[in-house]
Every structure is written in structure tokens, then in C-alpha cells.
Scaffold this active site. Structure first.
Site, mmCIF file in Angstrom:
data_model
loop_
_atom_site.group_PDB
_atom_site.id
_atom_site.type_symbol
_atom_site.label_atom_id
_atom_site.label_comp_id
_atom_site.label_asym_id
_atom_site.label_seq_id
_atom_site.Cartn_x
_atom_site.Cartn_y
_atom_site.Cartn_z
ATOM 1 N N SER A 100 40.102 47.294 34.477
ATOM 2 C CA SER A 100 40.026 47.492 35.922
ATOM 3 C C SER A 100 38.688 48.112 36.304
ATOM 4 O O SER A 100 38.138 47.802 37.361
ATOM 5 C CB SER A 100 41.183 48.350 36.424
ATOM 6 O OG SER A 100 41.246 49.579 35.738
ATOM 7 N N GLU A 101 38.155 48.993 35.453
ATOM 8 C CA GLU A 101 36.798 49.508 35.646
ATOM 9 C C GLU A 101 36.099 49.748 34.313
ATOM 10 O O GLU A 101 36.745 50.052 33.308
ATOM 11 C CB GLU A 101 36.796 50.825 36.444
ATOM 12 C CG GLU A 101 36.982 50.690 37.939
ATOM 13 C CD GLU A 101 38.425 50.877 38.356
ATOM 14 O OE1 GLU A 101 38.743 50.577 39.521
ATOM 15 O OE2 GLU A 101 39.235 51.315 37.514
#
Length: 304
Positions: free
Chosen positions: A45-46
Site C-alpha cells: 500500500s505504501e
């Protein structure tokens, strides 16, 4: 150039649970385009990129990328990055201060090491911005986005609304744990509603946690869905914004919430959100445990 990376699972003390983040330790010389490509390769996600601070009084300049864009602030990447840097420093000759300060697009982000019996177990950050309450969203539009019934959307405490403490999200309260479990993002409805006030994702939570099982250990259970139609196992920035909103609508000056997330996707996470309101100013802290998972390296030259 050889570039090292470490991954950590955040908001958990068990590997392969919580929310993973990749931390690229040797990011000097990388272009924005290269960083974006690396983040797309990890598909977390990051992914964060650690650079020397522009002000030597700070710990590092940290850039945060999703697989599709750079973002100004996020919760679990900061906590995971602080944990990784502190753990590596502790194993060497120069341990870091208990409080780290990251330079980010949203501003300075202080992150404090969390320790138990002198051992590093996680981190807690202070959100870089006060609570911002932006556009409200009609119940029927949110219900359509999440494939829910209109009755599943609660508005007694607050309407569905864009809120932010550094990164905006649409935050909505649901009537039941069953409704939370039934959430399924509708790509057509998402495209018709979002982005709005910079928010591209929807964070749903419920106070209905039952009296037994894992949910009962938390005050709330939550889920967050991105415009890629993926689910995030733990979202610190959204949790912080939600907690600040809840504190404000309840009219309390202090609030601590233990928030469960990721249960429905098999990656249970626990986030601790603390809110202090003094003279109208809101301070939001988000913390949790972390565990190191993998480390390695890749070769990539500096951008021309």
C-alpha cells in the site's frame, strides 16, 4: 548503485499480519519516476524512501509512495520507517533519540519509539495537521460505493464526511459489524463520487464489536478501500482523522481508541489513536507495534 531495503509489518507483533511497508534506505539520487516505479514493483500500500534531512536537526526526509502516486503523509509508513531506522541504529554503535522527526510534504512528523522492558516494539506518531472537516457526502452515494443498504449508514453522530489530519479520507460510520463485513467497493460508484476534497478512499468503521472474540478487544472495527479497489489492512492517517472527528462530535477533550482493522482480509491489525483537544487545537497520535520481516538490496543507478 546498491540500494538496501527492509520490510516491516506494522500495527502487529506477528509476521504476515498487520500492514506491510517497504523502506528503501539508500534513496539518494533516485528520481520521482524511479521511486514510483519501485513502489509499483513492491505493490505494498505504501513504500517509503529515506533521504538525508534538509535540516540537520531532523532525522530524515521521508517520501511516501503508493503503487500509483506520491502522498504527503500516511500513518503506517511513518511508524514502520521509524521502527526500521531505530532497530538498525540500535544494532550498531549509534542508537537514535527516542523521538525521531521526519520531513514530509505535509510538514514535520514527530515519531516516538515504543519500548517494552527496554526493547523496541513499535512507534507512535503525531499527525502533522489539525483536524480538517471538509465536504459531507450523501448517505445513498456512500451506500452505493460500499455496496450496502441505506440503513447500514449511520448519521446520528456525524454524516459521512471528508476529514483529514494530513491526508484526506471519506469517513463513514456503519450500523453493524455485519454491515462492515458486507462492504464491497463498487468501482463505478467510486469513480462517480471520488475524488472529493482530495479524498480518493473510503474508511468505514463501526462501534458494534460484540462481547467476545477478537473484535471485542477493540473499541471499534474498521475497513478502508482504495480507488484501486483494494483493501488496506491498517490505515493510520485515516484512523487518526476518524478519532479526531469522533472526539469533536462527542464534545470530549481527550479520547483514546483501540481500533481493529484488517480482520476481514486475514491481516488483523490493532491501532491506538489518542486525541487531545486544548483551546480548540487538536493533537492526534497514532501508534502500534511492528515486526521486521525481510531485507535485501537491488541495483539501480542514480537518475541522470
Amino acid at each position: 548503485m546498491k540500494r538496501r531495503y527492509v520490510t516491516a509489518d506494522v500495527f502487529t507483533d506477528e509476521k504476515f499480519k498487520g500492514n506491510p511497508v517497504a523502506v528503501v534506505l539508500d534513496a539518494e539520487g533516485l528520481s520521482t519516476k524511479q521511486m514510483q516505479a519501485i513502489a509499483a514493483e513492491f505493490v505494498y500500500s505504501e513504500t517509503t524512501f529515506v533521504l538525508p534531512p534538509r535540516d540537520p536537526a531532523n532525522t530524515a526526509w521521508v517520501r511516501i509512495f503508493t503503487p500509483s502516486r506520491e502522498i504527503p503523509f500516511a500513518g503506517h509508513p511513518n511508524i514502520g520507517t521509524a521502527f526500521v531506522l531505530a532497530a538498525r541504529a540500535a544494532s550498531g554503535q549509534a542508537p537514535l533519540r527516542d523521538q525521531l522527526v521526519f520531513e514530509e510534504a505535509a510538514g514535520l512528523v514527530p515519531v516516538t519509539q515504543l519500548k517494552e522492558n527496554g526493547k523496541l516494539v513499535g512507534a507512535e506518531l503525531i499527525a502533522p495537521e489539525p483536524l480538517a472537516r471538509l465536504s459531507q457526502v450523501p448517505q445513498d452515494r456512500i451506500a452505493e460505493c460500499l455496496s450496502l443498504y441505506l440503513a447500514d449508514i449511520l448519521v446520528d453522530a456525524h454524516a459521512p464526511q471528508v476529514v483529514s489530519v494530513g491526508l484526506p479520507f471519506v469517513v463513514v460510520e456503519l450500523a453493524s459489524r455485519d454491515a462492515l463485513s458486507r462492504c464491497s467497493p463498487n468501482p463505478v460508484a467510486y469513480k462517480g463520487l471520488l475524488p472529493i476534497d482530495g479524498a480518493v478512499s473510503i474508511y468505514a468503521y463501526t462501534r458494534d464489536v460484540g462481547s467476545d472474540g477478537a473484535d471485542a478487544d477493540c473499541d471499534l472495527q474498521a475497513r478502508m478501500f482504495t480507488p484501486r479497489m483494494t483493501e488496506d489492512p491498517a490505515t493510520g492517517s485515516a484512523t487518526g482523522a476518524m478519532a479526531a472527528l469522533v472526539a469533536q462530535v462527542r464534545g470530549v477533550s481527550e479520547l483514546v481508541l483501540r481500533v481493529g482493522q484488517g480482520v476481514d482480509m486475514g491481516r488483523p491489525s490493532v491501532l491506538i489513536a489518542s486525541v487531545d483537544i486544548d483551546n480548540g487545537k487538536t493533537r492526534v497520535r497514532i501508534g502500534g507495534k511492528c515486526v521486521s520481516v525481510m531485507e535485501g538490496s537491488f541495483w539501480l543507478p542514480a537518475a541522470d
